[in-house]
Design a protein around this motif. Sequence first.
Motif, PDB file in Angstrom:
ATOM      1  N   ASP A  87      12.009  -8.128 -15.615  1.00 11.59           N
ATOM      2  CA  ASP A  87      10.604  -8.232 -15.208  1.00 11.59           C
ATOM      3  C   ASP A  87      10.245  -9.640 -14.756  1.00 11.59           C
ATOM      4  O   ASP A  87      10.562 -10.621 -15.420  1.00 11.59           O
ATOM      5  N   HIS A  88       9.603  -9.731 -13.626  1.00 14.12           N
ATOM      6  CA  HIS A  88       9.134 -11.004 -13.089  1.00 14.12           C
ATOM      7  C   HIS A  88       7.844 -10.685 -12.363  1.00 14.12           C
ATOM      8  O   HIS A  88       7.812  -9.764 -11.551  1.00 14.12           O
ATOM      9  N   GLU A  89       6.797 -11.462 -12.658  1.00 16.45           N
ATOM     10  CA  GLU A  89       5.465 -11.092 -12.178  1.00 16.45           C
ATOM     11  C   GLU A  89       5.363 -10.863 -10.673  1.00 16.45           C
ATOM     12  O   GLU A  89       4.978  -9.804 -10.223  1.00 16.45           O
ATOM     13  N   ALA A  90       5.710 -11.892  -9.907  1.00 16.92           N
ATOM     14  CA  ALA A  90       5.446 -11.787  -8.482  1.00 16.92           C
ATOM     15  C   ALA A  90       6.654 -11.300  -7.706  1.00 16.92           C
ATOM     16  O   ALA A  90       6.525 -10.633  -6.692  1.00 16.92           O
ATOM     17  N   ASP A  91       7.829 -11.621  -8.192  1.00 16.91           N
ATOM     18  CA  ASP A  91       9.025 -11.351  -7.415  1.00 16.91           C
ATOM     19  C   ASP A  91       9.942 -10.410  -8.190  1.00 16.91           C
ATOM     20  O   ASP A  91       9.522  -9.800  -9.144  1.00 16.91           O
TER      21      ASP A  91
ATOM     22  N   LYS B 226      12.118 -10.599   1.195  1.00 12.21           N
ATOM     23  CA  LYS B 226      12.056 -11.661   2.200  1.00 12.21           C
ATOM     24  C   LYS B 226      13.282 -12.566   2.112  1.00 12.21           C
ATOM     25  O   LYS B 226      13.828 -12.980   3.120  1.00 12.21           O
TER      26      LYS B 226
ATOM     27  N   ASP C 213      12.443 -13.027  -3.332  1.00 17.97           N
ATOM     28  CA  ASP C 213      11.036 -13.105  -2.916  1.00 17.97           C
ATOM     29  C   ASP C 213      10.688 -11.811  -2.187  1.00 17.97           C
ATOM     30  O   ASP C 213      11.350 -11.434  -1.226  1.00 17.97           O
ATOM     31  N   VAL C 214       9.674 -11.114  -2.683  1.00 16.16           N
ATOM     32  CA  VAL C 214       9.286  -9.847  -2.037  1.00 16.16           C
ATOM     33  C   VAL C 214       7.875  -9.943  -1.481  1.00 16.16           C
ATOM     34  O   VAL C 214       7.104 -10.779  -1.902  1.00 16.16           O
TER      35      VAL C 214
END
Lengths: 483, 165
Positions: B36-40, B141, B164-165
């Motif tokens: 789990d990773h908040e943004a990515d 990305k 990076d998504v």
Amino acid sequence: MGEERKYVKRIDENRIIIERHERMNVDGIVYVDERLFEMLSRDESLKQVENVACLPGIVSASYAMPDIHWGYGFPIGGVAAFDVEEGVVSPGGVGYDINCGVRLIRSNILAKEVETKIREVIDRLFVNIPSGVGSHRKDFKLSKNDLKRVAKDGAKWAVEEGYGKKDDLQCIEDGGRIEGADPEAVSDKAYERGKDQLGTVGSGNHFVELGVVEEIYDENIASAFGLFKGQLTILIHTGSRGFGYQICDDYIKEMLKASERYQIYLPDRQLCCAPISSPEGRKYLSAMASAANYAFANRQMITHWVRETFEQMFGIGSEKLGLDLVYDVCHNIAKIEIHTVKGDKIKVCVHRKGATRAFGPDEKILPERYRKYGQPVIIPGDMGRASFVLCGTRKAMEDTFGSTCHGAGRLMSRNEAIKTAKGRQVKKELEEKGIYVRAATRDTLLEEIPDAYKDVSNVVKVVHNAGISKLVAKITPLGCIKG
Amino acid sequence: MGSAQKSRPDVSPVQVARVQVVLYNEVKMERFSIIDHEADICVEIRGESLEQLYSNAASALFSIMIEVEDTSAEECVKKKVEIKRNGELLISFLNELLFLWETEGLVLYDLSVELTDDALKATLWGSKFNPEIHTVKKVIKAATYHNFEIKRDKKGYIARVVFDV
């Protein structure tokens, strides 16, 4: 995180300070109220604020806005200004999606008068504006030389090619063209990646959204921005696509070597950087400006297709429909700006990664029509709640290098969001709230559920109460195309 | 970088499809896991050897991005890539695959990886993106350097990569 918390103290109800310790060159200052601060305990974003504070030449503090969340390298929501003589520039402080940003288009259409047509407008936008993987307009092809002009001239190129009108350029940060772009600083790979992606929305959280102005907080400024209650608006959120991702990746490799060469201490390799005045630093800034200009041109072309779609739909020219730009802001950028620090004017390179410029009244760089009030700041929220228009302030100039928040900020990881949304009919739920969504990528709707984000109202409340921007209007969504 | 060919001489597209199914199933269970990773997206990848680690990382990347529904009617694409050691090789390799995905629509099904002192040489098998059989789940990305590490344990190698998504 526990150990670091001993350096964290509350300054006032809207800010905390991370006191300078160990290798930090300055304090960290995070704009959060108590409620948003509690949400930060789940991630490493405060540690990232500290990491940025360790970079050389950072001025005043390492800042983060209330939509702060864990990014890679710099936190999302991070603002850091570096002295141009002694400081550094870092591609990780801008991000892969260089000049990811948002523009707001107003209209003279009352939303309630077109309520029954929203679905059709969205369907038509979904056809006319390429979104999702591999989609691009078949009627549009660019040579490498054309792309070099895009990199050099940004939205100005788009307007000269017939995408929009000259007046649009006044309502874009830096006139839609960042000075100093050097197309020769961009790799062949970036051109290859960017050639079919200009004029496309992309995927993830990028979108084109129809909304209605639901509430006005400041009549005077709203009127100057051309906004009124009940008005139909269009928000465009996208960036420099693969062109920017490739430039960022190319230069991170260069900067990893440069950081060693200049013996810069890096708490995280994604923070790799070079002195602003070094050949590596200057070259990155030229390439970054090229990607930023590509992004301005991208949003400009999409604006043109939005106007065309409305013209087809309503059989009236876009001039008569009043489809004019309120403003276009960058969310991921590094800019050379002059700011006053402790009474002295200094030249700094301001990194805003998931943050928005929020220049206050009387700043010469602002278009004349807004100069008296301050810069329009556009803060998109999630799909189901609201977006906000704010206005830059003098206090932002004094306190945050003229910067404010950029959005809601994620609360859940993408996995968590998918798990939460499992079994739910997200599209239907939104439709029941009167929001019609078309998405090109399968997981987008699940990952982007409103529950996955902080409530943007709480985020803008903090920047408003802290005085670094001023609430002007609230816009609620009616429909949206997502990449 | 080599040029794309329209057939794979030693394996038929149907065989490739089987390889791919096995590969993805294995990948989902053992070869990588999402943290789990908040943004990515943070992925932990395992491999008994460095070559297998690189290969599993590539498979992880594509299985996060794309779901393949039916490969029976596809024409196979074979491609060779060579990446000189310049910075972190695994990150460079993953970003090269993203470049090929974006510019050529290459959907990776299978690969072999060879590591030399100064480069990574990979043979890639896959097909060109076709929306009728490929569903894009999410778009990545870039592979980032944030918290990137390759560690060794008794079973082999473990890498952590944030996308990076």
